[in-house]
Design a protein around this motif. Structure first.
Motif, PDB file in Angstrom:
ATOM      1  N   SER A   1      29.739 -73.870 -35.315  1.00 25.43           N
ATOM      2  CA  SER A   1      28.422 -73.219 -35.271  1.00 25.43           C
ATOM      3  C   SER A   1      28.616 -71.724 -35.041  1.00 25.43           C
ATOM      4  O   SER A   1      27.931 -70.894 -35.641  1.00 25.43           O
ATOM      5  CB  SER A   1      27.502 -73.857 -34.219  1.00 25.43           C
ATOM      6  OG  SER A   1      27.963 -73.608 -32.913  1.00 25.43           O
ATOM      7  N   THR A   2      29.563 -71.371 -34.209  1.00 21.97           N
ATOM      8  CA  THR A   2      29.841 -69.958 -33.958  1.00 21.97           C
ATOM      9  C   THR A   2      30.455 -69.309 -35.207  1.00 21.97           C
ATOM     10  O   THR A   2      30.028 -68.229 -35.639  1.00 21.97           O
ATOM     11  CB  THR A   2      30.798 -69.821 -32.757  1.00 21.97           C
ATOM     12  OG1 THR A   2      30.262 -70.562 -31.657  1.00 21.97           O
ATOM     13  CG2 THR A   2      30.977 -68.359 -32.359  1.00 21.97           C
TER      14      THR A   2
ATOM     15  N   ASP B   1      30.792 -77.221 -32.027  1.00 21.50           N
ATOM     16  CA  ASP B   1      30.598 -75.986 -31.264  1.00 21.50           C
ATOM     17  C   ASP B   1      31.320 -74.805 -31.930  1.00 21.50           C
ATOM     18  O   ASP B   1      30.728 -73.750 -32.198  1.00 21.50           O
ATOM     19  CB  ASP B   1      31.114 -76.222 -29.839  1.00 21.50           C
ATOM     20  CG  ASP B   1      30.628 -75.175 -28.851  1.00 21.50           C
ATOM     21  OD1 ASP B   1      29.925 -74.235 -29.264  1.00 21.50           O
ATOM     22  OD2 ASP B   1      30.949 -75.302 -27.656  1.00 21.50           O
ATOM     23  N   ALA B   2      32.609 -74.981 -32.217  1.00 17.68           N
ATOM     24  CA  ALA B   2      33.390 -73.879 -32.802  1.00 17.68           C
ATOM     25  C   ALA B   2      32.816 -73.461 -34.153  1.00 17.68           C
ATOM     26  O   ALA B   2      32.694 -72.268 -34.459  1.00 17.68           O
ATOM     27  CB  ALA B   2      34.854 -74.297 -32.957  1.00 17.68           C
TER      28      ALA B   2
ATOM     29  N   SER C   1      24.353 -72.081 -32.623  1.00 23.22           N
ATOM     30  CA  SER C   1      24.691 -70.724 -32.199  1.00 23.22           C
ATOM     31  C   SER C   1      23.638 -69.790 -32.749  1.00 23.22           C
ATOM     32  O   SER C   1      23.263 -69.883 -33.928  1.00 23.22           O
ATOM     33  CB  SER C   1      26.051 -70.294 -32.762  1.00 23.22           C
ATOM     34  OG  SER C   1      27.077 -71.039 -32.165  1.00 23.22           O
TER      35      SER C   1
ATOM     36  N   ALA D   1      32.944 -70.445 -26.931  1.00 28.01           N
ATOM     37  CA  ALA D   1      32.315 -70.928 -28.163  1.00 28.01           C
ATOM     38  C   ALA D   1      32.753 -72.341 -28.533  1.00 28.01           C
ATOM     39  O   ALA D   1      32.290 -72.882 -29.525  1.00 28.01           O
ATOM     40  CB  ALA D   1      32.644 -69.976 -29.317  1.00 28.01           C
TER      41      ALA D   1
HETATM   42 MG    MG Z   1      30.009 -72.505 -30.427  1.00 23.63          MG
END
Ligand code: MG
Ligand code: AMP
Length: 357
Positions: free
Chosen positions: A295-296, A292-293, A248, A178
């Protein structure tokens, strides 16, 4: 099934025919279990893309769960044995970013979910082991949850040249799926810039990054997919130079069993696919790993908590912009994206709101 690209390259490829603008060079390749592409402009583009691709392969070799010699495999193999494992400085930095996102999100983002992901057959290892998607028994999940939430340690030497890390509990395992691709996007942006590229669009499996502007001086534009309709787009907006946009969504990877759909983003509190009311969460940040992190994490937390976090303006929240697509058709767009924002979701029943701090 591999994650499909959640964004379209809009307009960027149309420029290639224009004599006064630099030629576009596009390379597509496969790494980190997903398809990737880099489009760069200018005389140095081809060589710079090759160097950037090598950088992704280098990071993949460090962060892969399936390669036995990777930093992640060596950390997973030595989980709980008390020893600090020597890792690349880039791995320690990634773990520090992962830990920060985990703590700031009250563990909605959890970098040690691998045992739970594997139980569902969603492990990053699944293409290698041919693991089958399945619904684990509740007691199986209950037994695995104690292996999550205890974060890795990571440290860098004073000069940043060496690093070590460890996992505190036996049986623990990292799954950096993630955050790793967004972090790689940051490395690719740096690599392209170092090699003389000042205009490029990077797409690493759902993470889109802009180096500079398009030739001609207008920003790159990105689109957010309609989570319910493959091939349709809800909105298009400008991606400012140096920013990464990550999405995500449960629609990216899922399976069906007994008429129910189970997707690959797990709520670490329960061990089950997150049901937060969101169909997708898109985060724009100048830090690829954060985009990225988060969005998860925000997909797991849901619209109310995500907006509360963004409104707080604290820590990472002050530096992110969001597009949250809720299951009731409401699309929340934070004010930083308002300029140059085009909404296309009306006909599909969506409506949007610009959210302000
Ligand atoms: Mg992510
Ligand atoms: P992304 O597409 O960036 O949201 O990442 C999804 C991937 O991250 C999954 O395929 C898992 O490997 C892993 N993952 C799933 N749920 C979580 C979570 N709550 N925290 C951290 N990683 C997760």
């Amino acid at each position: 099934m591999n994650k499909t690209l959640p964004f379209l390259f809009l307009f960027s490829l149309l420029l290639t025919g224009c004599a006064r603008e630099p030629q576009a060079v596009t390379q597509q390749f496969f790494a980190m279990d997903t398809s990737m592409s880099i489009t760069a402009y200018g005389a140095d583009a081809a060589g710079a893309i090759t160097a950037a691709q090598q950088e992704v392969f280098r990071l993949d070799a460090l962060w892969s769960r399936t390669r036995p010699e990777s930093d992640v495999s060596r950390l997973n193999d030595r989980a709980g044995d008390g020893a600090a494992v020597a890792v690349a400085p880039d791995t320690a930095l990634l773990l520090m970013d992962a830990n920060a996102a985990a703590l700031e999100s009250a563990l909605a983002f959890d970098p040690v979910l691998a045992p739970v992901m594997d139980a569902w057959g969603f492990g990053s290892a699944d293409t290698e082991t041919k693991a089958v998607h399945r619904v684990p028994a509740p007691q199986e999940l209950r037994a695995l949850l104690p292996l999550t939430r205890d974060l890795p340690t990571a440290s860098l030497s004073g000069d940043g040249a060496s690093a070590s890390a460890s996992l505190p509990l036996p049986g623990q395992a990292l799954d950096l799926g993630a955050i790793a691709k967004g972090a790689a996007a940051g490395h690719v942006m740096e690599s392209l810039a170092e090699n003389g590229v000042d205009s490029a669009l990077i797409s690493l499996g759902g993470n889109i990054s802009a180096v500079g502007m398009r030739p001609g001086g207008t920003p790159f534009r990105v689109a957010v997919k309609d989570p319910r309709q493959a091939g349709s787009y809800l909105c298009v907006f400008s991606l400012a130079p140096g920013k990464t946009c990550s999405t995500s969504g449960g629609y990216e990877r899922f399976f069906e069993e007994n008429g129910r759909t189970y997707h690959h983003i797990i709520d670490p509190a329960t061990g089950y696919p997150a049901e937060s009311g969101l169909l997708s969460a898109t985060v724009v940040s100048e830090n690829g790993a954060w985009a990225d992190a988060w969005s998860t994490a925000l997909f797991v937390q849901g619209p109310e908590q995500a907006l509360e976090f963004w409104r707080s303006g604290e820590g990472a929240a002050g530096l992110l912009d969001l597009v949250l697509v809720a299951g009731d058709g409401h699309v929340y767009v934070t004010e930083g994206l308002e300029e140059d924002f085009d909404f296309q979701g009306e006909e599909a029943g969506y409506r949007y709101e610009i959210v302000r701090r």
